[in-house]
Design a protein around this motif. Structure first.
Motif, mmCIF file in Angstrom:
data_model
loop_
_atom_site.group_PDB
_atom_site.id
_atom_site.type_symbol
_atom_site.label_atom_id
_atom_site.label_comp_id
_atom_site.label_asym_id
_atom_site.label_seq_id
_atom_site.Cartn_x
_atom_site.Cartn_y
_atom_site.Cartn_z
ATOM 1 N N LEU A 1 -31.623 21.783 -22.115
ATOM 2 C CA LEU A 1 -30.617 21.436 -21.109
ATOM 3 C C LEU A 1 -31.165 21.491 -19.690
ATOM 4 C CD1 LEU A 1 -27.463 23.261 -22.536
ATOM 5 C CD2 LEU A 1 -28.037 20.836 -22.694
ATOM 6 N N ASN A 2 -32.067 22.442 -19.430
ATOM 7 C CA ASN A 2 -32.535 22.649 -18.058
ATOM 8 C C ASN A 2 -33.797 21.872 -17.712
ATOM 9 O OD1 ASN A 2 -30.449 24.502 -17.454
ATOM 10 N ND2 ASN A 2 -31.609 26.169 -18.404
ATOM 11 N N TYR A 3 -34.555 21.432 -18.713
ATOM 12 C CA TYR A 3 -35.830 20.779 -18.421
ATOM 13 C C TYR A 3 -35.997 19.440 -19.143
ATOM 14 C CZ TYR A 3 -37.106 25.255 -16.368
ATOM 15 O OH TYR A 3 -37.123 26.381 -15.592
ATOM 16 N N VAL A 4 -35.696 19.407 -20.437
ATOM 17 C CA VAL A 4 -35.943 18.183 -21.206
ATOM 18 C C VAL A 4 -34.982 17.077 -20.784
ATOM 19 C CG1 VAL A 4 -36.019 17.167 -23.499
ATOM 20 C CG2 VAL A 4 -36.891 19.490 -23.140
ATOM 21 N N CYS A 5 -33.694 17.367 -20.764
ATOM 22 C CA CYS A 5 -32.700 16.342 -20.394
ATOM 23 C C CYS A 5 -32.877 15.847 -18.954
ATOM 24 C CB CYS A 5 -31.290 16.880 -20.611
ATOM 25 S SG CYS A 5 -30.856 17.109 -22.357
ATOM 26 N N PRO A 6 -33.064 16.731 -17.978
ATOM 27 C CA PRO A 6 -33.332 16.215 -16.625
ATOM 28 C C PRO A 6 -34.610 15.384 -16.535
ATOM 29 C CG PRO A 6 -32.631 18.484 -16.499
ATOM 30 C CD PRO A 6 -32.852 18.192 -17.937
ATOM 31 N N SER A 7 -35.633 15.758 -17.304
ATOM 32 C CA SER A 7 -36.866 14.963 -17.290
ATOM 33 C C SER A 7 -36.627 13.574 -17.873
ATOM 34 C CB SER A 7 -37.961 15.685 -18.077
ATOM 35 O OG SER A 7 -38.239 16.947 -17.512
ATOM 36 N N MET A 8 -35.829 13.490 -18.938
ATOM 37 C CA MET A 8 -35.485 12.179 -19.492
ATOM 38 C C MET A 8 -34.660 11.368 -18.497
ATOM 39 S SD MET A 8 -34.555 13.222 -23.421
ATOM 40 C CE MET A 8 -34.079 11.533 -23.819
ATOM 41 N N GLY A 9 -33.792 12.045 -17.755
ATOM 42 C CA GLY A 9 -33.028 11.350 -16.720
ATOM 43 C C GLY A 9 -33.929 10.787 -15.625
ATOM 44 N N VAL A 10 -34.970 11.521 -15.271
ATOM 45 C CA VAL A 10 -35.935 11.036 -14.277
ATOM 46 C C VAL A 10 -36.627 9.765 -14.780
ATOM 47 C CG1 VAL A 10 -38.113 11.566 -13.135
ATOM 48 C CG2 VAL A 10 -36.298 13.282 -13.224
ATOM 49 N N ASP B 1 -35.388 36.495 -17.276
ATOM 50 C CA ASP B 1 -34.584 35.347 -17.688
ATOM 51 C C ASP B 1 -35.441 34.247 -18.302
ATOM 52 O OD1 ASP B 1 -32.335 35.668 -14.856
ATOM 53 O OD2 ASP B 1 -32.310 36.597 -16.849
ATOM 54 N N LEU B 2 -36.641 34.034 -17.741
ATOM 55 C CA LEU B 2 -37.524 33.017 -18.295
ATOM 56 C C LEU B 2 -38.000 33.391 -19.699
ATOM 57 C CD1 LEU B 2 -39.677 32.093 -15.148
ATOM 58 C CD2 LEU B 2 -37.908 30.711 -16.265
ATOM 59 N N THR B 3 -38.259 34.668 -19.886
ATOM 60 C CA THR B 3 -38.730 35.093 -21.211
ATOM 61 C C THR B 3 -37.605 35.052 -22.239
ATOM 62 O OG1 THR B 3 -38.293 37.385 -20.586
ATOM 63 C CG2 THR B 3 -40.525 36.536 -20.218
ATOM 64 N N LYS B 4 -36.351 35.141 -21.781
ATOM 65 C CA LYS B 4 -35.220 35.146 -22.703
ATOM 66 C C LYS B 4 -34.582 33.774 -22.903
ATOM 67 C CE LYS B 4 -33.867 39.955 -21.903
ATOM 68 N NZ LYS B 4 -32.789 40.872 -21.472
ATOM 69 N N MET B 5 -35.203 32.723 -22.329
ATOM 70 C CA MET B 5 -34.632 31.385 -22.474
ATOM 71 C C MET B 5 -34.740 30.916 -23.916
ATOM 72 S SD MET B 5 -35.778 29.328 -19.045
ATOM 73 C CE MET B 5 -34.929 27.870 -19.645
ATOM 74 N N THR B 6 -33.667 30.338 -24.403
ATOM 75 C CA THR B 6 -33.649 29.804 -25.758
ATOM 76 C C THR B 6 -34.057 28.331 -25.746
ATOM 77 O OG1 THR B 6 -31.313 29.190 -25.570
ATOM 78 C CG2 THR B 6 -31.816 31.413 -26.366
ATOM 79 N N ALA B 7 -34.148 27.748 -26.925
ATOM 80 C CA ALA B 7 -34.524 26.333 -27.028
ATOM 81 C C ALA B 7 -33.452 25.445 -26.404
ATOM 82 C CB ALA B 7 -34.736 25.968 -28.491
ATOM 83 N N ILE B 8 -32.197 25.835 -26.551
ATOM 84 C CA ILE B 8 -31.109 25.037 -25.957
ATOM 85 C C ILE B 8 -31.196 25.065 -24.431
ATOM 86 C CG2 ILE B 8 -28.612 24.857 -25.718
ATOM 87 C CD1 ILE B 8 -28.339 25.936 -28.524
ATOM 88 N N ASP B 9 -31.525 26.243 -23.867
ATOM 89 C CA ASP B 9 -31.676 26.336 -22.419
ATOM 90 C C ASP B 9 -32.815 25.451 -21.927
ATOM 91 O OD1 ASP B 9 -29.602 28.145 -22.279
ATOM 92 O OD2 ASP B 9 -30.928 29.882 -22.545
ATOM 93 N N ILE B 10 -33.906 25.440 -22.648
ATOM 94 C CA ILE B 10 -35.043 24.601 -22.250
ATOM 95 C C ILE B 10 -34.680 23.123 -22.317
ATOM 96 C CG2 ILE B 10 -37.393 23.924 -22.880
ATOM 97 C CD1 ILE B 10 -37.848 26.788 -23.828
#
Length: 241
Positions: free
Chosen positions: A54-63, A43-52
């Motif tokens: 939504l799952n990492y960039v946006c939560p980091s900005m929220g932090v 699943d990690l190898t198949k993650m797309t840019a949108i998944d990254i």
């Protein structure tokens, strides 16, 4: 003898069966976690840019945004500590800030969400500093007020004692001075003004609000975790937050 031999043989068979089953369960569990780890890697190898995003960039900005929001009152409190007075600051929201961050930290713990914890742990630490600063300032303001009142009463008592030594204590002027002296003992307009001032030195209003908030969350977490463990503690904590 035959009965004891049969029972002993039965116990040996039972133990052997338990060992075989435990080995099978261990192998099954190992195969399950191996497949799970492999699926996660896939699943990690198949993650797309949108998944990254939504799952990492946006939560980091929220932090980052949450940390900046929690740090907004820091400058105002520093200035208040420098002047020795709260002034126009109202510290009551800081007590609710502690309760909010404390609740979300508990929610992040139950849900194993690192972004929720990362967003609220700095806020919890900052809120503790803000509340402690507000409590110190309220105590200092009350202490200064009590000292000023005591000094004013002492000055008037010394002045009026000197005047009473040369005048009749039953005159109308002395009665008026005694009434004004008794009013100096009362800052809040009640006969128990001195008692109220001393109670504020023991526990300031914001200190009481702060500890009430902490006590409420301690009750919630003890109820969720120990007294009546629910099947979904994260949901209950999230509803309370």
């Amino acid at each position: 003898i035959i009965t004891s031999t049969a029972s002993h043989h039965f116990e040996l068979l039972l133990q052997q069966n338990i060992i075989i089953r435990s080995r099978r369960n261990t192998q099954t569990n190992y195969e399950f976690f191996t497949c799970l780890r492999a699926s996660q890697e896939v699943d990690l190898t198949k993650m797309t840019a949108i998944d990254i995003i939504l799952n990492y960039v946006c939560p980091s900005m929220g932090v980052i945004m949450a940390s900046l929001m929690f740090a907004a009152p820091v400058k105002d409190l520093r200035e208040a500590l420098g002047t020795g007075s709260l002034g126009n600051l109202r510290p009551l929201p800081w007590a609710f800030m502690t309760g909010n961050c404390f609740g979300w930290c508990a929610y992040g713990y139950y849900t194993h969400d690192p972004f929720v914890l990362a967003a609220n742990v700095p806020g919890l630490i900052l809120s503790l500093w803000l509340n402690i600063g507000a409590i110190k300032l309220q105590y200092y303001e009350t202490l200064v007020l009590v000292k000023e009142k005591s000094f004013a009463v002492q000055q008037h008592e010394e002045k009026w004692d000197a005047e009473d030594a040369t005048e009749d204590p039953l005159t109308e002027g002395n009665f008026a001075r005694r009434n004004s002296l008794s009013s100096l003992h009362n800052v809040n307009g009640s006969e128990d003004g001195d008692i109220d001032d001393m109670s504020l030195l023991v526990a300031s209003p914001h200190e009481r609000a702060f500890f009430r908030m902490l006590f409420a969350w301690v009750v919630v977490l003890v109820w969720v975790g120990w007294i009546l463990p629910p099947s979904h503690p994260a949901e209950i904590v999230g509803l309370v937050v």
